[in-house]
Design an enzyme around this catalytic site. Structure first.
Site, PDB file in Angstrom:
ATOM      1  N   ASP A  71      17.593  22.614   5.542  1.00 44.87           N
ATOM      2  CA  ASP A  71      17.348  23.090   4.184  1.00 44.87           C
ATOM      3  C   ASP A  71      18.712  23.202   3.489  1.00 44.87           C
ATOM      4  OD1 ASP A  71      17.046  24.702   1.915  1.00 44.87           O
ATOM      5  OD2 ASP A  71      15.299  25.730   2.754  1.00 44.87           O
ATOM      6  N   PHE A 112      15.631  32.155   4.984  1.00 42.54           N
ATOM      7  CA  PHE A 112      15.007  32.482   3.709  1.00 42.54           C
ATOM      8  C   PHE A 112      13.500  32.645   3.918  1.00 42.54           C
ATOM      9  CE2 PHE A 112      13.279  31.576  -0.490  1.00 42.54           C
ATOM     10  CZ  PHE A 112      14.148  32.238  -1.327  1.00 42.54           C
ATOM     11  N   TYR A 162      17.362  23.835  -8.732  1.00 40.37           N
ATOM     12  CA  TYR A 162      17.731  24.792  -9.786  1.00 40.37           C
ATOM     13  C   TYR A 162      18.907  25.690  -9.435  1.00 40.37           C
ATOM     14  CZ  TYR A 162      14.450  27.632  -6.984  1.00 40.37           C
ATOM     15  OH  TYR A 162      13.789  28.259  -5.952  1.00 40.37           O
ATOM     16  N   LYS A 163      19.486  25.504  -8.251  1.00 35.56           N
ATOM     17  CA  LYS A 163      20.644  26.334  -7.901  1.00 35.56           C
ATOM     18  C   LYS A 163      21.922  25.601  -8.316  1.00 35.56           C
ATOM     19  CE  LYS A 163      17.973  28.896  -4.555  1.00 35.56           C
ATOM     20  NZ  LYS A 163      17.381  28.869  -3.222  1.00 35.56           N
ATOM     21  N   ARG A 193      25.276  39.846  -3.882  1.00 36.76           N
ATOM     22  CA  ARG A 193      25.720  38.452  -3.750  1.00 36.76           C
ATOM     23  C   ARG A 193      26.526  38.029  -4.981  1.00 36.76           C
ATOM     24  NH1 ARG A 193      21.057  34.209  -2.329  1.00 36.76           N
ATOM     25  NH2 ARG A 193      20.427  34.804  -4.440  1.00 36.76           N
TER      26      ARG A 193
HETATM   27  C1  PLP Z   1      16.056  29.053  -3.046  1.00 35.24           C
HETATM   28  C2  PLP Z   1      15.557  28.711  -1.705  1.00 35.24           C
HETATM   29  C3  PLP Z   1      14.260  28.230  -1.548  1.00 35.24           C
HETATM   30  C4  PLP Z   1      13.360  28.139  -2.748  1.00 35.24           C
HETATM   31  O1  PLP Z   1      12.155  27.573  -2.512  1.00 35.24           O
HETATM   32  P1  PLP Z   1      11.178  27.273  -3.740  1.00 35.24           P
HETATM   33  O2  PLP Z   1      10.035  26.632  -3.124  1.00 35.24           O
HETATM   34  O3  PLP Z   1      11.936  26.426  -4.715  1.00 35.24           O
HETATM   35  O4  PLP Z   1      10.860  28.585  -4.397  1.00 35.24           O
HETATM   36  C5  PLP Z   1      13.845  27.854  -0.281  1.00 35.24           C
HETATM   37  N1  PLP Z   1      14.670  27.972   0.782  1.00 35.24           N
HETATM   38  C6  PLP Z   1      15.930  28.453   0.654  1.00 35.24           C
HETATM   39  C7  PLP Z   1      16.819  28.549   1.833  1.00 35.24           C
HETATM   40  C8  PLP Z   1      16.400  28.842  -0.589  1.00 35.24           C
HETATM   41  O5  PLP Z   1      17.624  29.330  -0.721  1.00 35.24           O
END
Ligand code: PLP
Length: 418
Positions: free
Chosen positions: A203, A131, A228-229, A377
């Site tokens: 992560d 990501f 938030y997911k 997705r």
């Molecule tokens: C959604 C997501 C993030 C989000 O990071 P934020 O700091 O909350 O914006 C980070 N890493 C991964 C792998 C994600 O899927």
């Protein structure tokens, strides 16, 4: 449409819903009529209990209680309480997880701290295709600390760990890839890194609240994840961070803020970190977002994660099977593993017109999302997605393809948030 798709009919899917031990969880969520929500991997749905709780928090606790609510409404220890609730979902102990900041910021903290624990080692190992925020944070940390960020293809991780050898400071991977949904072998990779004397950071953004995660069973050092997911904490909900108990007392957290202090309200001039997980805190919590997350986590209280994981796999298997049967010849590819054992709770398709197709599908009530350059997705959050929903979503997708409904200027025009 009611005609059967392939070997399965809408009725078959309804029967699967009738046998689903988790079906009643859907009533916990306030989903709009006529919407099939397949994007809980990006923003979880709204738990009904959160609306009510936030109303009280705003009108009563903030409005009437004012500053007294830090004590009287128990605001102050909410990061610890929410962390303890998350710990139960990820195989950690209650005092190893705390909720604070964003995933990106927490990643910075654990990367900096991990490098401090492995002085002289010069490699951060990660995956190409991680990501973006994970890549950006680790490259800036690498640059600042004068170490190398080595990003390799996912199938090269084991070899790269061996190659890095005693130079490997820390491996940082996302357990479930955000684009493909592919799941890494957390136990095996962690053990391989430890064999070289390195540390691991996982992560868990696409794992927490949908997969069984066993951080302590895998002997993981550090982890971060998103609120938030799949945890349904609401837009921009605070994130969480895990530090294994064996590391906490000596863990150096680079952003020394007053809430990470051992005694924030002594207002002392010199910094002394909290002896426990609270040293990962920095400043004042975004209290309303935190209350929303804490309340949303209540939905998981009596949930068996194995059952939820299995349902996510079954929903994904059903989706793949229906796509195979109904969309052949339309140019779709499967970007996710076919094997549910190594696939998270999402299925990604590829298509050169993916963006416009997803817009057309969303306009017809099935909400997924698009990730550049060509990924559609579909997320299957088992708490509120049913088997008939999957059937309906594929029917919409087929309609969009059969009739070329995606091919309009409106759907081709790319919006700010995809
Ligand atoms: C959604 C997501 C993030 C989000 O990071 P934020 O700091 O909350 O914006 C980070 N890493 C991964 C792998 C994600 O899927």
């Amino acid at each position: 449409m009611q005609q059967p798709i392939g070997l399965l009919s809408h009725n078959n899917c309804q029967a699967m819903d009738a046998n689903d031990p988790l079906a009643h969880y859907r009533d916990e969520f306030a989903l709009p009529e006529g919407v099939i929500y397949l994007d809980g991997n990006s923003l979880g749905a709204l738990p009904r209990r959160v609306s009510q709780r936030l109303r009280t928090a705003i009108d009563h606790e903030w409005g009437n209680g004012l500053i007294r609510s830090w004590n009287e409404a128990d605001w102050y220890l909410a990061p610890q309480r929410a962390g303890a609730m998350i710990s139960q979902l990820i195989g950690a102990d209650k005092d190893e997880v705390i909720v604070c900041d964003s995933t990106s910021v927490n990643l910075y903290k654990v990367l900096m701290g991990a490098l401090k624990m492995r002085p002289g080692r010069r490699i951060i190992l990660s995956e190409r295709g991680n990501f973006p925020t994970d890549v950006y944070v680790s490259s800036s940390v690498a640059e600042e600390r004068g170490v190398e960020l080595r990003a390799v293809d996912p199938d090269r991780i084991a070899a790269a760990i061996a190659e890095a050898g005693r130079d490997l400071a820390v491996l940082h991977l996302t357990h479930v890839n955000y684009k493909t949904g592919a799941v890494y072998d957390m136990a095996g990779i962690t053990a391989a890194v430890h064999a070289q004397g390195g540390l691991v950071i996982w992560d868990l953004c696409h794992s927490a609240g949908t997969l069984e995660v066993d951080l302590n069973g895998c002997n993981v050092d550090l982890a971060v994840g998103c609120g938030y997911k799949y945890l349904n904490g609401g837009p921009g909900a605070p994130a969480f961070v895990f530090v294994a108990k064996r590391h906490i007392a000596d863990f150096w957290q680079p952003i020394a803020g007053w809430h990470g202090h051992a005694k924030p309200f002594s207002f002392g001039h010199d910094y002394a970190p909290d002896p426990g997980i609270a040293r990962m805190l920095v400043g004042t919590a975004p209290q309303l977002g935190l209350i929303a997350l804490e309340t949303a986590l209540g939905v998981f209280a009596c949930l068996d994660m194995r059952t939820l994981r299995r349902k996510g796999q079954e929903l994904g298997d059903l989706f793949i099977r229906l796509v195979d049967q109904e969309l052949s010849g339309h140019g779709f590819g499967l970007a996710s593993p076919r094997d549910a054992a190594v696939r998270g709770s999402q299925v990604s398709l590829t298509h050169p017109q993916g963006y416009a197709i997803m817009q057309a599908v969303i306009a017809r009530g099935a909400i997924g999302d698009f990730r550049a350059p060509d990924i559609l997705r579909f997320g299957f959050a088992g708490l509120y997605v049913g088997f008939a929903d999957v059937w309906d979503a594929v029917a919409i997708l087929r309609d969009v393809m059969d009739k070329g409904l995606w091919d309009t200027v409106e759907y081709r025009t790319v919006k700010a948030v995809t």
